[in-house]
Design a protein around this motif. Structure first.
Motif, short mmCIF file in Angstrom:
data_model
loop_
_atom_site.label_atom_id
_atom_site.label_comp_id
_atom_site.label_asym_id
_atom_site.label_seq_id
_atom_site.Cartn_x
_atom_site.Cartn_y
_atom_site.Cartn_z
N ALA A 192 0.84 -1.19 0.00
CA ALA A 192 0.00 0.00 0.00
C ALA A 192 0.88 1.25 0.00
O ALA A 192 2.01 1.23 0.51
N VAL A 193 0.36 2.34 -0.58
CA VAL A 193 1.07 3.61 -0.64
C VAL A 193 0.19 4.69 -0.03
O VAL A 193 -1.02 4.75 -0.30
N PHE A 194 0.81 5.56 0.79
CA PHE A 194 0.09 6.64 1.45
C PHE A 194 0.76 7.98 1.15
O PHE A 194 1.97 8.05 0.95
N GLY A 208 -4.51 1.39 -5.51
CA GLY A 208 -3.92 0.74 -6.67
C GLY A 208 -2.42 0.72 -6.70
O GLY A 208 -1.83 0.05 -7.55
N LEU A 209 -1.76 1.42 -5.76
CA LEU A 209 -0.29 1.45 -5.73
C LEU A 209 0.24 0.58 -4.60
O LEU A 209 -0.35 0.52 -3.51
N SER A 210 1.36 -0.10 -4.85
CA SER A 210 2.02 -0.90 -3.82
C SER A 210 3.39 -0.35 -3.44
O SER A 210 3.91 -0.67 -2.38
N VAL A 248 1.99 4.88 -13.63
CA VAL A 248 1.92 6.25 -13.14
C VAL A 248 0.52 6.47 -12.59
O VAL A 248 -0.48 6.22 -13.30
N TRP A 249 0.44 6.89 -11.34
CA TRP A 249 -0.84 7.21 -10.69
C TRP A 249 -1.11 8.69 -10.91
O TRP A 249 -0.26 9.53 -10.60
N ARG A 250 -2.29 9.02 -11.45
CA ARG A 250 -2.61 10.41 -11.72
C ARG A 250 -4.08 10.66 -11.36
O ARG A 250 -4.99 10.17 -12.04
N GLY A 251 -4.30 11.40 -10.28
CA GLY A 251 -5.66 11.74 -9.87
C GLY A 251 -6.55 10.55 -9.60
O GLY A 251 -7.77 10.60 -9.83
N GLY A 252 -5.99 9.45 -9.15
CA GLY A 252 -6.77 8.26 -8.83
C GLY A 252 -6.80 7.23 -9.94
O GLY A 252 -7.26 6.10 -9.71
N ALA A 253 -6.32 7.59 -11.13
CA ALA A 253 -6.29 6.64 -12.24
C ALA A 253 -4.87 6.15 -12.46
O ALA A 253 -3.89 6.86 -12.20
N LEU A 254 -4.74 4.90 -12.95
CA LEU A 254 -3.44 4.31 -13.21
C LEU A 254 -3.15 4.31 -14.70
O LEU A 254 -3.98 3.85 -15.50
N GLU A 255 -1.96 4.81 -15.08
CA GLU A 255 -1.51 4.81 -16.46
C GLU A 255 -0.42 3.74 -16.59
O GLU A 255 0.60 3.79 -15.91
N SER A 256 -0.66 2.77 -17.46
CA SER A 256 0.27 1.65 -17.59
C SER A 256 1.49 2.05 -18.40
O SER A 256 1.45 2.98 -19.22
N ILE A 257 2.58 1.33 -18.18
CA ILE A 257 3.84 1.54 -18.90
C ILE A 257 4.26 0.22 -19.52
O ILE A 257 4.42 -0.78 -18.82
N ALA A 258 4.43 0.21 -20.85
CA ALA A 258 4.82 -1.00 -21.57
C ALA A 258 6.33 -0.97 -21.80
O ALA A 258 6.85 -0.11 -22.51
#
Length: 314
Positions: A192-194, A208-210, A248-258
Motif C-alpha cells: 500500500a502507498v500513502f 492501486g499502488l504498492s 503512473v498514478w494520476r488523480g486516482g487513475a493508473l496509467e500503464s507503462i509498456a
C-alpha cells in the motif's frame, strides 16, 4: 528537540559523541548541476563554493557508520548513526556546524528523510520494548527545520502496524507532502502507498499502488501497482525474481507503462522536472549475465511511449 528515549541504554558512554568536521579549501567552485552531497556511510562529503567539508566520527570511536539524507540545496544535511542512536542536523555553512537532534538507544533510528527544499525532516525510529508480539513499534516525527520544533505523526504510525515496515519513501518536489509504501517485515516491497500532507496533517491512501518511486510536478506518482508480480523469464533466480506492474498514478487513475520487450525486472524511476518523461532503472539477462539499463518514456496522448533504452556499462 525530539522527546528523550525511554528505551535501552545508549551505545556510547559519557559525553555524547559529535561527528568531526574537516575542511579543505578548493581552488575552483563546482560546476552548476553537480551533486553536492556524496557518501552514505563513513565520511559524508559536502562541496561548498570555496571548500570541501567532511563529517565523520573520530578514529577509533566504534560508533558505526553515519547515514545521511539531503535535499537539493546542500544547506542542511541529516546525519544519523544506528549504532549510537543519535540524529544530527548539519548545516555546512553555519557557524554552529552540527546540532544534535536526538540521542536514544542503539538501533532506534531506522531512517531520516530530508525534504527537497530542506524545510522539513522525517525521523523514523522504533521502540523495541513494546508490542504484544515482541516486534518493533514505529515512532514517526516531523521536524520543522525553520521553526525548530518537532511533533509525532500518529496517523503515519497507525498504518505501519506491528510486523510491517516502510519500504520506500519520497517527498513531493515542493516539500508539501511525503509519500511512502508499507510492506511486510522481511523483504516485501510493499502492499500500500500513502500520501501525508504537511499542511492539514492529512493522510490519504493512493488506491492501486504498492510502491512509490517518484512524485511529479503535478502530484502524479511513479511506482508499482498492486497487480500480480510479473516473473523474470531468464533470471537465474526466476523463482524469486518478479516485479509488480510499473504505472503512473494520476488523480486516482493508473496509467500503464509498456516496457522494452527485453526488460524483465524494474527497480526504480524518476520524473523529468516538467513531468513529461520518466526514466526507469531496469534489468534483463543475456547468456546468464545481467544487463542493467535505463528506459525513458515520453507522455503522449494520455499514455506513455518508450523513447529509448540504454544499457549501462559494467
Amino acid at each position: 528537540s525530539l522527546p528523550s528515549s525511554s528505551t535501552g541504554t545508549v551505545a556510547h558512554v559519557g559525553k555524547p559523541a559529535i561527528p568531526t568536521i574537516s575542511k579543505k579549501p578548493v581552488e575552483t567552485s563546482l560546476p552548476a548541476g553537480i551533486m553536492r552531497i556524496v557518501g552514505q556511510s563513513g565520511p559524508i562529503w559536502v562541496a561548498t563554493s570555496d571548500a570541501v567539508l567532511s563529517a565523520q566520527w573520530e578514529p577509533g570511536s566504534n560508533l558505526g557508520w553515519l547515514g545521511c539524507s539531503a535535499g537539493t540545496r546542500g544547506e542542511r544535511v541529516a546525519l544519523w548513526s544506528q549504532e549510537s542512536g543519535q540524529a544530527f542536523l548539519w548545516e555546512p555553512t553555519a557557524p554552529d556546524g552540527i546540532i544534535e537532534l536526538y540521542e536514544g538507544a542503539a538501533y532506534e533510528i531506522d531512517d531520516m528523510w530530508m525534504s527537497p527544499l530542506e524545510t522539513s525532516l522525517v525521523i523514523n525510529r522504533y521502540d523495541y520494548s513494546m508490542g504484544e508480539s515482541g516486534t518493533r513499534v514505529p515512532h514517526i516525527y516531523l521536524v520543522d527545520l525553520a521553526a525548530g520544533r518537532s511533533e509525532e505523526v500518529a496517523c503515519i504510525e497507525g498504518v505501519v502496524a506491528e510486523g510491517s515496515v516502510i519500504t520506500s519513501h519520497v517527498w513531493a518536489p515542493d516539500d508539501s507532502a511525503v509519500l511512502f509504501s508499507v510492506g511486510e517485515l522481511g523483504g516485501d516491497e510493499g502492499f500500500a502507498v500513502f500520501r501525508y500532507a504537511i499542511v492539514g496533517d492529512r493522510l490519504t491512501e493512493l488506491d492501486g499502488l504498492s510502491r512509490v518511486w517518484a512524485v511529479g510536478p503535478e502530484g502524479e506518482v511513479l511506482g508499482c501497482s498492486t497487480g500480480e508480480p510479473i516473473p523474470a523469464r531468464n533470471s537465474p533466480f526466476a523463482a524469486e525474481a518478479a516485479s509488480r506492474p510499473c504505472v503512473v498514478w494520476r488523480g486516482g487513475a493508473l496509467e500503464s507503462i509498456a516496457h522494452d520487450p527485453r526488460v524483465e525486472l524494474w527497480s526504480g524511476g524518476v520524473f523529468s522536472p516538467d513531468g513529461g518523461r520518466v526514466a526507469i532503472e531496469c534489468r534483463w539477462w543475456e547468456d546468464g549475465a545481467p544487463v542493467r539499463a535505463v528506459e525513458v518514456f515520453v507522455r503522449h496522448d494520455g499514455g506513455w511511449e518508450l523513447e529509448s533504452t540504454t544499457a549501462m556499462p559494467g
